[in-house]
Write an enzyme that holds these catalytic residues in place. Sequence first.
Site, PDB file in Angstrom:
ATOM      1  N   GLY A   1       0.604  -1.284   0.130  1.00 48.77           N
ATOM      2  CA  GLY A   1       0.013   0.031  -0.092  1.00 48.77           C
ATOM      3  C   GLY A   1       1.045   1.185  -0.151  1.00 48.77           C
ATOM      4  O   GLY A   1       2.069   1.170   0.414  1.00 48.77           O
TER       5      GLY A   1
ATOM      6  N   CYS B   1       5.347  -6.128   1.544  1.00 51.36           N
ATOM      7  CA  CYS B   1       5.859  -4.671   1.693  1.00 51.36           C
ATOM      8  C   CYS B   1       4.966  -3.972   2.669  1.00 51.36           C
ATOM      9  O   CYS B   1       5.475  -4.042   3.763  1.00 51.36           O
ATOM     10  CB  CYS B   1       5.398  -3.978   0.176  1.00 51.36           C
ATOM     11  SG  CYS B   1       6.155  -2.621  -0.134  1.00 51.36           S
ATOM     12  N   TYR B   2       3.741  -3.026   2.505  1.00 50.15           N
ATOM     13  CA  TYR B   2       3.353  -2.291   3.424  1.00 50.15           C
ATOM     14  C   TYR B   2       2.652  -3.271   4.446  1.00 50.15           C
ATOM     15  O   TYR B   2       2.723  -2.968   5.739  1.00 50.15           O
ATOM     16  CB  TYR B   2       2.204  -1.443   2.767  1.00 50.15           C
ATOM     17  CG  TYR B   2       1.328  -0.610   3.900  1.00 50.15           C
ATOM     18  CD1 TYR B   2       1.538   0.416   4.411  1.00 50.15           C
ATOM     19  CD2 TYR B   2       0.253  -1.479   4.317  1.00 50.15           C
ATOM     20  CE1 TYR B   2       1.099   1.312   5.356  1.00 50.15           C
ATOM     21  CE2 TYR B   2      -0.578  -0.488   5.264  1.00 50.15           C
ATOM     22  CZ  TYR B   2      -0.088   0.772   5.737  1.00 50.15           C
ATOM     23  OH  TYR B   2      -0.986   1.336   6.874  1.00 50.15           O
TER      24      TYR B   2
ATOM     25  N   HIS C   1       8.536  -7.769  -3.320  1.00 44.76           N
ATOM     26  CA  HIS C   1       6.932  -8.245  -3.845  1.00 44.76           C
ATOM     27  C   HIS C   1       7.220  -9.593  -4.627  1.00 44.76           C
ATOM     28  O   HIS C   1       7.781  -9.974  -5.671  1.00 44.76           O
ATOM     29  CB  HIS C   1       6.694  -7.223  -4.905  1.00 44.76           C
ATOM     30  CG  HIS C   1       6.416  -6.065  -4.241  1.00 44.76           C
ATOM     31  ND1 HIS C   1       4.980  -5.722  -3.803  1.00 44.76           N
ATOM     32  CD2 HIS C   1       7.056  -4.872  -4.038  1.00 44.76           C
ATOM     33  CE1 HIS C   1       4.969  -4.783  -3.371  1.00 44.76           C
ATOM     34  NE2 HIS C   1       5.992  -4.060  -3.386  1.00 44.76           N
TER      35      HIS C   1
ATOM     36  N   GLU D   1       4.993 -11.457  -5.855  1.00 44.63           N
ATOM     37  CA  GLU D   1       3.968 -11.656  -6.863  1.00 44.63           C
ATOM     38  C   GLU D   1       4.302 -11.011  -8.246  1.00 44.63           C
ATOM     39  O   GLU D   1       3.767 -11.238  -9.361  1.00 44.63           O
ATOM     40  CB  GLU D   1       2.712 -10.823  -6.286  1.00 44.63           C
ATOM     41  CG  GLU D   1       2.730  -9.089  -6.386  1.00 44.63           C
ATOM     42  CD  GLU D   1       3.267  -8.872  -5.181  1.00 44.63           C
ATOM     43  OE1 GLU D   1       4.124  -9.218  -4.450  1.00 44.63           O
ATOM     44  OE2 GLU D   1       2.996  -7.586  -4.826  1.00 44.63           O
TER      45      GLU D   1
ATOM     46  N   ASP E   1     -16.843  -9.706 -21.019  1.00 44.61           N
ATOM     47  CA  ASP E   1     -17.131  -9.576 -19.748  1.00 44.61           C
ATOM     48  C   ASP E   1     -18.549  -9.764 -19.505  1.00 44.61           C
ATOM     49  O   ASP E   1     -19.079 -10.556 -18.702  1.00 44.61           O
ATOM     50  CB  ASP E   1     -16.568  -8.206 -19.057  1.00 44.61           C
ATOM     51  CG  ASP E   1     -15.107  -8.297 -19.260  1.00 44.61           C
ATOM     52  OD1 ASP E   1     -14.462  -9.188 -19.661  1.00 44.61           O
ATOM     53  OD2 ASP E   1     -14.565  -7.079 -19.060  1.00 44.61           O
TER      54      ASP E   1
ATOM     55  N   LYS F   1      -9.163 -10.472 -16.874  1.00 45.13           N
ATOM     56  CA  LYS F   1      -9.413 -10.774 -18.156  1.00 45.13           C
ATOM     57  C   LYS F   1      -9.117 -12.158 -18.553  1.00 45.13           C
ATOM     58  O   LYS F   1      -9.974 -12.850 -19.284  1.00 45.13           O
ATOM     59  CB  LYS F   1      -8.737  -9.586 -19.235  1.00 45.13           C
ATOM     60  CG  LYS F   1      -9.489  -9.498 -20.576  1.00 45.13           C
ATOM     61  CD  LYS F   1     -10.654  -8.813 -20.179  1.00 45.13           C
ATOM     62  CE  LYS F   1     -11.443  -8.498 -21.719  1.00 45.13           C
ATOM     63  NZ  LYS F   1     -12.327  -7.516 -21.233  1.00 45.13           N
TER      64      LYS F   1
END
Length: 512
Positions: A54, A81-82, A168, A170, A226, A366
């Site tokens: 964040g 992180c945050y 991170h 990810e 979508d 997506k």
Amino acid sequence: MEKILVLDFGGQYNQLIARRVREQHVYAEIKPCDKVSVEEIKTTGYKGVIFTGGPGSVYDADSPHYDSAILNAGIPVLGICYGIQLMAYMEDGEICGAAGSSEYGKTMVTVSENALFADVPAESVCWMSHTDYVKTPPKGFQVIAHTDKCPCAAMCDEKRRLYGVQFHPEVVHTDYGRQILSNFLFQVCGCTGDWRMEDFAAQTVETYRARLAGKKVLLALSGGVDSSVAAVLLHKAIGKNLTCVFVDHGLLRKDEGDFVEQTFRGKFGMNLIRVNAKERFLERLQGVTEPEQKRKIIGEEFIRVFEDEAKNLGNINVLAQGTIYPDIIESGKGDAAVIKSHHNVGGLPDVMSFEEIAEPLRELFKDEVREVGTQLGIPHALVWRQPFPGPGLAVRVIGEITDEKLALLRESDAIFREEIERTELAAETAANQYFAVLTDLRSVGVKGDARTYGYTVALRCVTTDDFMTATWTRLPYEVLERASNRITNEVMGVTRVVYDITSKPPATVEWE
Ligand code: XMP
């Protein structure tokens, strides 16, 4: 079903975390940090919780915090992180930061032996993006990684299964990020990884069947992936209680309206209302040449048409939308009020009242939506449909929009797409979006022995990951030549074809 909660503190990579978890066949749910209580987390039975990154510092007055009871709930937590800083803050550790302590980008990290770092080498590359860091871990925590500038790049309290990483995992630039997340999921949380995308469809259908029982639901179907996937899912859940309204504004591509109708009414047997509103739209667009004005008029008219239809239907309880996770991110995330104002069709919830909004795809990306769509048997052409702007061909006819110009564009565009699609070219050249534009420029040509004076068609084809930036695709000359020959021969009124070799930036993908 095994579930991981991704508790969202507003960082820029948060969307990736849930996806990385799902890639390892564990279902991940994202919830804004101020919208879920510890009690709810406990009763939902999550196998683990991930605190996301964040912006800002934990000491800032407006930074998001969380109930520290979560750390004693017996559920494993990974702070990223945050998230690691927050975890330290919640347990009275010390966080500090100054301009000189920033790390941004690829950084060597040294890790010690630990369940979180199983099969991770002692030294490897991680991705950092921070200024603050944990200076003193809380009591009971030990430091398990460091970098040159960051003395506590990871920490843990193994007994309570609490872990934190400053980098991170990810992000693909962290070499062993996938391994680290996998260690958290399987070694720390004890997940088995038995979740599959098929489960998402089945489970969503069940959830919405219960939630929407006895209610009348309205969905604006655009024919994009979508809204199509959302429609099929909800139709499986509630059948005829779902009504899809497909507003055909007359600005669609060749045969597109019929295809949507055949698919949803024909193949899936849905309640579909196709509103043929071409005259209405063209009338309002008459004489309009300014791009933003075109968009505004179309957006407004869309709402009016939709409102009229809803009125005709009477008594609708729920509005369904094909909102996906990146839409929520773009619109400022989290807050219900914000979510309502984001939609695929232009302001509907602001002007109409529904008891409820249903967004069955709001946690998916997506490509995940496409996977669900394929599993639901939605035709390939719809599942892999290129992005198509809401205002449709109106922003691809430069200048005033007329029936005649729309017809020229529709034919030219169909030929160009056909020429690209009949080979493997779209995949080979990474042609992610391709279409024709009818410029407002007329020029002289010659056909047979006669002088002609017709329109210039511009072909546009771009290669892009995210449509935020794009490069023009190096299409083979033969393809361009075939498209040009066919367009000038088959479309009366077009004398010239040009290829757009501008990237984004400075140009946008669309011409208007
Ligand atoms: P631009 O022209 O902004 O386009 O570079 C980036 C991507 O967005 C699509 N696009 C739209 N999509 N409603 C949409 O749903 C719109 O009004 C709209 N305008 C542009 C465009 O086709 C490209 O993929």
